[in-house]
Design an enzyme around this catalytic site. Sequence first.
Site, PDB file in Angstrom:
ATOM      1  N   PRO A  29       0.693  -1.209   0.068  1.00 31.65           N
ATOM      2  CG  PRO A  29      -0.204  -0.881   2.058  1.00 31.65           C
ATOM      3  CD  PRO A  29       0.651  -1.884   1.456  1.00 31.65           C
ATOM      4  CD  GLU A  30       3.035   3.276  -4.116  1.00 25.73           C
ATOM      5  OE1 GLU A  30       2.754   4.525  -4.735  1.00 25.73           O
ATOM      6  OE2 GLU A  30       3.507   2.370  -4.900  1.00 25.73           O
ATOM      7  CG  HIS A  73       1.672 -15.663   6.044  1.00 21.04           C
ATOM      8  ND1 HIS A  73       3.123 -16.142   6.403  1.00 21.04           N
ATOM      9  CD2 HIS A  73       1.833 -16.179   4.843  1.00 21.04           C
ATOM     10  CE1 HIS A  73       3.672 -16.992   5.438  1.00 21.04           C
ATOM     11  NE2 HIS A  73       2.620 -16.963   4.649  1.00 21.04           N
ATOM     12  NE  ARG A 119       8.521  -9.297   0.687  1.00 15.83           N
ATOM     13  CZ  ARG A 119       8.789  -8.537  -0.497  1.00 15.83           C
ATOM     14  NH1 ARG A 119       8.103  -8.213  -1.334  1.00 15.83           N
ATOM     15  NH2 ARG A 119      10.463  -8.142  -0.584  1.00 15.83           N
ATOM     16  NE  ARG A 177      19.139  16.468  -2.720  1.00 17.56           N
ATOM     17  CZ  ARG A 177      18.658  15.723  -1.768  1.00 17.56           C
ATOM     18  NH1 ARG A 177      17.717  16.263  -1.073  1.00 17.56           N
ATOM     19  NH2 ARG A 177      18.831  14.522  -1.439  1.00 17.56           N
TER      20      ARG A 177
END
Length: 275
Positions: free
Chosen positions: A2-3, A93, A112, A155
């Site tokens: 998710p973002e 999990h 994970r 930058r």
Amino acid sequence: MPELPEVETIRRIIEPQTAGRSVVSISIHNPKIITFPDADTFESSLAGCTFTGMSRKGKFLIFHLDNGSRLVLHLRMTGQLLVTPPDYPEEKHTHLIAELSDGKQLRYIDVRRFGRFWLLGKDEADTVTGMDKLGIEPDDEALTVDFLKEKLSKRRKAIKEMLLDQTIIAGIGNIYSDEILHAAGIYPEKPCNILTNAEWKRLAEQIPQVIAWATEANEITPEDYLAGKGKEYRNTPFLRAYGHSGKPCEVCGTPFEKMIVGGRSSCYCPKCQKK
DNA sequence: CTAGCTTCCTGATAGC
DNA sequence: TGCTATCAGGAAGCTA
């Protein structure tokens, strides 16, 4: 996984199902997901607390508790948050289950195991979680051409890498950096110091627009969310750039190309996003 | 300070 | 079919 748009979707689904409920008990199947404090203290401190509401900061989710403490969670790549009936089959999990006062359960599943929990006391600072280092939200009015230029225009790093830097703008990940750069017509590897004024302007416009559009497109019912086990946000069908390698660009028909920028896979349209 | 690499994990998929 | 290699949307920690 998710973002920001997905984390916000989760917040909107989970908040009404937890607010007003208290935590009857907690079982932590895997103490490694608890970053602060230790798992035992986490468990004993959280038990008996009542959820008052949820907020989001970048990709962090925050459960507010009636005693002023905060339960903070970062889902990282594969974290899933579900509110389930008590007899709902246990997913593989599953690392944490909290029994709620309405008989339901709040569960955390993470293949994970990269996701992390923190329980911050009433006066605990955001430095514990790293939330203090987060930059502004994409919908913040402070996100202007001047802001972007001031922070980035000197930058030499690729613009794509800077979009992924959570300390400048919080919540953008690999998917939405590709979407934003496609919408703004900017080559992902272009160094920040050679972006034009027009490009900074398009970025300042597209960052909030793409994030708002994706949040809208992610809208889902609680039923569908549970059916998809909190991981199917149907967020791939509506994307226009991410994962579209070899497919034609919706704008110009040119096939998308793939490259690695800052170690992350990136899709871009070679015609709309020229070097 | 930045750049670049590794690490934390499992599972899906590609290639042989 | 079965094996192995590679890759995955994140971010911290390390070295140079």
